[in-house]
Design a protein around this motif. Sequence first.
Motif, mmCIF file in Angstrom:
data_model
loop_
_atom_site.group_PDB
_atom_site.id
_atom_site.type_symbol
_atom_site.label_atom_id
_atom_site.label_comp_id
_atom_site.label_asym_id
_atom_site.label_seq_id
_atom_site.Cartn_x
_atom_site.Cartn_y
_atom_site.Cartn_z
ATOM 1 N N LYS A 60 -3.148 -12.153 1.267
ATOM 2 C CA LYS A 60 -3.036 -11.133 0.225
ATOM 3 C C LYS A 60 -3.086 -11.757 -1.166
ATOM 4 O O LYS A 60 -3.703 -11.204 -2.081
ATOM 5 N N SER A 120 -1.345 -4.723 4.098
ATOM 6 C CA SER A 120 -1.897 -5.798 4.916
ATOM 7 C C SER A 120 -3.058 -6.463 4.188
ATOM 8 O O SER A 120 -3.563 -5.934 3.190
ATOM 9 N N VAL A 121 -3.481 -7.606 4.687
ATOM 10 C CA VAL A 121 -4.634 -8.293 4.103
ATOM 11 C C VAL A 121 -5.859 -7.389 4.179
ATOM 12 O O VAL A 121 -6.643 -7.290 3.228
ATOM 13 N N GLN A 160 -0.547 -13.840 6.549
ATOM 14 C CA GLN A 160 -0.812 -12.530 5.963
ATOM 15 C C GLN A 160 -0.516 -12.539 4.460
ATOM 16 O O GLN A 160 -1.312 -12.049 3.661
ATOM 17 N N THR A 161 0.631 -13.099 4.096
ATOM 18 C CA THR A 161 1.012 -13.160 2.684
ATOM 19 C C THR A 161 0.057 -14.033 1.891
ATOM 20 O O THR A 161 -0.378 -13.664 0.792
#
Length: 228
Positions: free
Chosen positions: A200, A75-76, A196-197
Amino acid sequence: MNNEMTYAKSQASFISKTFLYMALGLFVTFGIGYFVSNSDFVFDMIYNNPAIMVVACGVELVLVWILGRNINKMSVQTALTMFIVYALVNGITFGSIFLVYDLTSVVTVFFVSAVTFLACGFVGVTIQRDLSTFARFAMMALIGVIVTSIANMFLGLEGLEMLITYVGLFIFCGLTAYDMQTLKRIHYESYSMDSQTVGKYAVIAALNLYLDFINIFIYLLRLLARRD
């Protein structure tokens, strides 16, 4: 037109988030380094025990490896936590800087490094030429710098040390420009992905820029700072 404005706004947000993460990492590193240098108990415990420094370097390598290989699986929050832990551990190794060099010189070099970093970053964002080829060459040159630095630890040649410093500074100025150019590509590739992606990817980009800044700072410190 609206799509262009939305994309530009998204790109600006991504770059701002990346710089925020990077700044947070730098704050942690220098804060921990200053704390270690001002605590006799902590400093003696760390620097009189070589095993702690070895473990610290090992933890740094492991954290970078995990972030690079498993970023898509976490996860972030996990990625950001690992980045901050890396910055904290790096701060432990920074403790000696505040004792070896005059504090005023350290602060001055920090601001000189910031200006240098921003100038190189601006070149990377605005230049039209793809810097990928230079980045590959720089990484190979960096291996040469590391090997030569290790060899010079035994040789102790002052002239060679100065050459290593200038070459290292040039390499990381170039890598800063490349990593800033890469920010735009990363955002383009992740624009349609979930938040979220994107978050990251911002952490990974921040780690790269953080490492660029730290190395620019270290090389400029060798050139400009006054020792206590």
